[in-house]
Design a protein around this motif. Structure first.
Motif, PDB file in Angstrom:
ATOM      1  N   ILE A 244      -8.378  23.185  -1.796  1.00 65.39           N
ATOM      2  CA  ILE A 244      -9.311  22.789  -2.835  1.00 65.39           C
ATOM      3  C   ILE A 244      -8.603  22.651  -4.176  1.00 65.39           C
ATOM      4  O   ILE A 244      -8.901  21.783  -4.971  1.00 65.39           O
ATOM      5  N   THR A 245      -7.644  23.521  -4.452  1.00 71.96           N
ATOM      6  CA  THR A 245      -6.978  23.516  -5.757  1.00 71.96           C
ATOM      7  C   THR A 245      -5.795  22.563  -5.811  1.00 71.96           C
ATOM      8  O   THR A 245      -5.178  22.411  -6.855  1.00 71.96           O
ATOM      9  N   LEU A 246      -5.463  21.915  -4.709  1.00 72.53           N
ATOM     10  CA  LEU A 246      -4.322  21.011  -4.694  1.00 72.53           C
ATOM     11  C   LEU A 246      -4.571  19.825  -5.613  1.00 72.53           C
ATOM     12  O   LEU A 246      -5.653  19.232  -5.614  1.00 72.53           O
ATOM     13  N   HIS A 247      -3.598  19.479  -6.405  1.00 70.96           N
ATOM     14  CA  HIS A 247      -3.711  18.345  -7.322  1.00 70.96           C
ATOM     15  C   HIS A 247      -2.846  17.204  -6.803  1.00 70.96           C
ATOM     16  O   HIS A 247      -1.639  17.365  -6.603  1.00 70.96           O
ATOM     17  N   VAL A 248      -3.466  16.049  -6.562  1.00 70.99           N
ATOM     18  CA  VAL A 248      -2.744  14.896  -6.039  1.00 70.99           C
ATOM     19  C   VAL A 248      -2.305  14.007  -7.195  1.00 70.99           C
ATOM     20  O   VAL A 248      -3.131  13.596  -8.026  1.00 70.99           O
ATOM     21  N   VAL A 249      -1.022  13.717  -7.264  1.00 72.71           N
ATOM     22  CA  VAL A 249      -0.457  12.833  -8.284  1.00 72.71           C
ATOM     23  C   VAL A 249      -0.073  11.529  -7.600  1.00 72.71           C
ATOM     24  O   VAL A 249       0.726  11.528  -6.661  1.00 72.71           O
ATOM     25  N   ARG A 250      -0.627  10.421  -8.065  1.00 77.44           N
ATOM     26  CA  ARG A 250      -0.390   9.123  -7.449  1.00 77.44           C
ATOM     27  C   ARG A 250       0.640   8.331  -8.227  1.00 77.44           C
ATOM     28  O   ARG A 250       0.568   8.243  -9.445  1.00 77.44           O
ATOM     29  N   ILE A 251       1.573   7.745  -7.513  1.00 75.32           N
ATOM     30  CA  ILE A 251       2.608   6.893  -8.107  1.00 75.32           C
ATOM     31  C   ILE A 251       2.421   5.495  -7.519  1.00 75.32           C
ATOM     32  O   ILE A 251       2.574   5.293  -6.315  1.00 75.32           O
ATOM     33  N   ALA A 252       2.048   4.546  -8.353  1.00 71.25           N
ATOM     34  CA  ALA A 252       1.685   3.212  -7.871  1.00 71.25           C
ATOM     35  C   ALA A 252       2.925   2.367  -7.572  1.00 71.25           C
ATOM     36  O   ALA A 252       3.899   2.375  -8.321  1.00 71.25           O
ATOM     37  N   VAL A 253       2.855   1.644  -6.475  1.00 70.55           N
ATOM     38  CA  VAL A 253       3.870   0.656  -6.112  1.00 70.55           C
ATOM     39  C   VAL A 253       3.129  -0.621  -5.729  1.00 70.55           C
ATOM     40  O   VAL A 253       2.196  -0.587  -4.923  1.00 70.55           O
ATOM     41  N   ARG A 254       3.551  -1.745  -6.308  1.00 66.88           N
ATOM     42  CA  ARG A 254       2.866  -3.015  -6.059  1.00 66.88           C
ATOM     43  C   ARG A 254       3.665  -3.862  -5.077  1.00 66.88           C
ATOM     44  O   ARG A 254       4.876  -4.025  -5.216  1.00 66.88           O
ATOM     45  N   LEU A 255       2.939  -4.421  -4.112  1.00 69.72           N
ATOM     46  CA  LEU A 255       3.549  -5.263  -3.085  1.00 69.72           C
ATOM     47  C   LEU A 255       2.949  -6.663  -3.127  1.00 69.72           C
ATOM     48  O   LEU A 255       1.753  -6.822  -3.416  1.00 69.72           O
ATOM     49  N   ASN A 256       3.786  -7.667  -2.855  1.00 73.61           N
ATOM     50  CA  ASN A 256       3.266  -8.991  -2.575  1.00 73.61           C
ATOM     51  C   ASN A 256       2.530  -8.939  -1.244  1.00 73.61           C
ATOM     52  O   ASN A 256       2.835  -8.102  -0.383  1.00 73.61           O
ATOM     53  N   LEU A 257       1.593  -9.838  -1.041  1.00 71.02           N
ATOM     54  CA  LEU A 257       0.826  -9.812   0.203  1.00 71.02           C
ATOM     55  C   LEU A 257       1.730  -9.970   1.417  1.00 71.02           C
ATOM     56  O   LEU A 257       1.519  -9.331   2.454  1.00 71.02           O
ATOM     57  N   GLU A 258       2.779 -10.784   1.305  1.00 72.39           N
ATOM     58  CA  GLU A 258       3.681 -10.999   2.435  1.00 72.39           C
ATOM     59  C   GLU A 258       4.493  -9.756   2.765  1.00 72.39           C
ATOM     60  O   GLU A 258       4.924  -9.572   3.906  1.00 72.39           O
ATOM     61  N   GLU A 259       4.699  -8.882   1.779  1.00 69.95           N
ATOM     62  CA  GLU A 259       5.533  -7.700   2.003  1.00 69.95           C
ATOM     63  C   GLU A 259       4.851  -6.639   2.852  1.00 69.95           C
ATOM     64  O   GLU A 259       5.503  -5.702   3.308  1.00 69.95           O
ATOM     65  N   THR A 260       3.555  -6.796   3.086  1.00 69.76           N
ATOM     66  CA  THR A 260       2.864  -5.809   3.910  1.00 69.76           C
ATOM     67  C   THR A 260       3.232  -5.937   5.388  1.00 69.76           C
ATOM     68  O   THR A 260       2.950  -5.035   6.173  1.00 69.76           O
TER      69      THR A 260
ATOM     70  N   PHE B  40       0.670  17.678  -5.029  1.00 65.82           N
ATOM     71  CA  PHE B  40       1.064  16.797  -3.931  1.00 65.82           C
ATOM     72  C   PHE B  40       1.292  15.413  -4.505  1.00 65.82           C
ATOM     73  O   PHE B  40       0.407  14.837  -5.130  1.00 65.82           O
ATOM     74  N   TYR B  41       2.507  14.891  -4.337  1.00 68.47           N
ATOM     75  CA  TYR B  41       2.878  13.603  -4.909  1.00 68.47           C
ATOM     76  C   TYR B  41       2.814  12.530  -3.832  1.00 68.47           C
ATOM     77  O   TYR B  41       3.427  12.658  -2.771  1.00 68.47           O
ATOM     78  N   ALA B  42       2.061  11.475  -4.140  1.00 73.94           N
ATOM     79  CA  ALA B  42       1.855  10.404  -3.165  1.00 73.94           C
ATOM     80  C   ALA B  42       2.118   9.052  -3.801  1.00 73.94           C
ATOM     81  O   ALA B  42       1.801   8.822  -4.975  1.00 73.94           O
ATOM     82  N   VAL B  43       2.715   8.166  -3.028  1.00 74.54           N
ATOM     83  CA  VAL B  43       2.885   6.774  -3.435  1.00 74.54           C
ATOM     84  C   VAL B  43       1.650   6.015  -2.957  1.00 74.54           C
ATOM     85  O   VAL B  43       1.291   6.082  -1.778  1.00 74.54           O
ATOM     86  N   ILE B  44       0.985   5.320  -3.872  1.00 78.07           N
ATOM     87  CA  ILE B  44      -0.190   4.542  -3.499  1.00 78.07           C
ATOM     88  C   ILE B  44       0.167   3.060  -3.554  1.00 78.07           C
ATOM     89  O   ILE B  44       0.775   2.586  -4.524  1.00 78.07           O
TER      90      ILE B  44
END
Length: 307
Positions: free
Chosen positions: A110-126, A196-200
């Motif tokens: 419950i107390t975990l704090h999620v930190v999001r780090i944004a990464v942008r992709l072109n549609l083709e890169e998916t 908790f560090y996450a790439v979004i």
């Protein structure tokens, strides 16, 4: 810490049938209806259910193997702050809830704090594994004594490897995808052990395509004679031109559907969205004498038929 394979008593390369057999044996042994009614057995049964819900799903198992036990659980089981916030019919373990009704996430989740780090992709890169630039910035005390401002920005720049099959708003544990980032990971672990560090993953729009959820919409111009007589055209998609058979007598402004040519959808949904194509007729601005004569002949034929 025991991982899901240890909980079920199977090896990491166990087949799905072996995982199912191990689960059935343990579930029968520790099910509340057959095991001694004590807290230890209840917790053991919940643990078995959680492990099986992940390892029995190929996509979840693949992500679990890539992330590791602790990172996977933090990412997947800490999105809600109370039992009332769980999606309808779903518990932390991802099963129907018949054996875990009223269960709440553990206090440390419950107390975990999620930190999001944004990464942008072109549609083709998916559609492929790609390495992208990323950065993390935080305020730190100004190292110069008495200097203003008291706090300055410190930025770490690093690279992350985004796996093939990524989708909009996908969250990936930073430690699982960072490339050569030991210094940053060590710093974050020591200074912010409860974070908790996450790439979004965020997607960039592509000119000529409109996104709606996981579907794409585009426009395509076709020759008049192709609409009338029918024929094969090649429609641009995210993965190159795809042949499409235009039926004879197709009207302009008609919308075509190319199933499975849209964006990748989350594993929970599966597959891909669709590509919708709005057709337009191409009107030539210049004609050769032969073309002009042929159109005049066609015009006369239509006029004669209408008399």
């Amino acid at each position: 810490m025991r991982n899901y394979y240890d909980i079920l008593g199977v090896s990491r390369d166990a087949t799905q049938s072996q995982i199912k057999a191990a689960y059935r044996e343990l579930a029968k042994k520790y099910h509340p209806d057959s095991a001694s009614d004590n807290e230890e057995n209840k917790l053991r049964f919940q643990e078995i259910q959680e492990a099986y819900s992940v390892l029995s799903d190929p996509e979840k198992r693949k992500q679990y193997n890539a992330c590791g036990h602790e990172a996977y659980r933090k990412m997947n089981y800490t999105r809600y702050s109370s039992a009332d916030d769980w999606p309808s019919g779903e518990t932390r373990e991802g099963h129907c809830g018949a054996c875990a009704e009223g269960q709440k996430p553990p206090e440390d989740d419950i107390t975990l704090h999620v930190v999001r780090i944004a990464v942008r992709l072109n549609l083709e890169e998916t559609f492929e594994s790609v390495i992208k630039e990323a950065s993390y910035t935080e305020k730190i005390p100004n190292p110069a004594p008495g200097a203003l401002p008291k706090y300055i920005d410190k930025t770490w720049r690093f690279k992350v490897r985004i796996p093939k099959g990524s989708f909009e708003n996908q969250m990936l544990p930073l430690e699982a995808v960072i490339c050569e980032g030991d210094e940053l990971i060590g710093y974050l672990r020591s200074k912010y052990p409860d974070n908790f560090y996450a790439v979004i993953v965020l997607l960039q729009d592509k000119p000529g395509f409109l996104r709606q959820a996981y579907h794409l919409f585009t426009h395509f111009t076709v020759d008049y004679h192709t609409l009338v007589l029918g024929g094969t055209v090649h429609i641009p998609t995210l993965q190159g031109d795809k042949p499409f058979e235009i039926p004879a007598g197709t009207s302009p402004e008609q919308k075509l559907r190319l199933p499975g040519q849209g964006l990748i959808q989350p594993p929970k949904i599966g597959g891909r969205g669709d590509l919708y194509v709005f057709l337009h007729v191409r009107i030539p601005t210049e004609l050769t004498p032969a073309q002009q004569a042929a159109l005049l002949q066609l015009k006369k034929a239509f006029e004669a038929e209408s008399v």
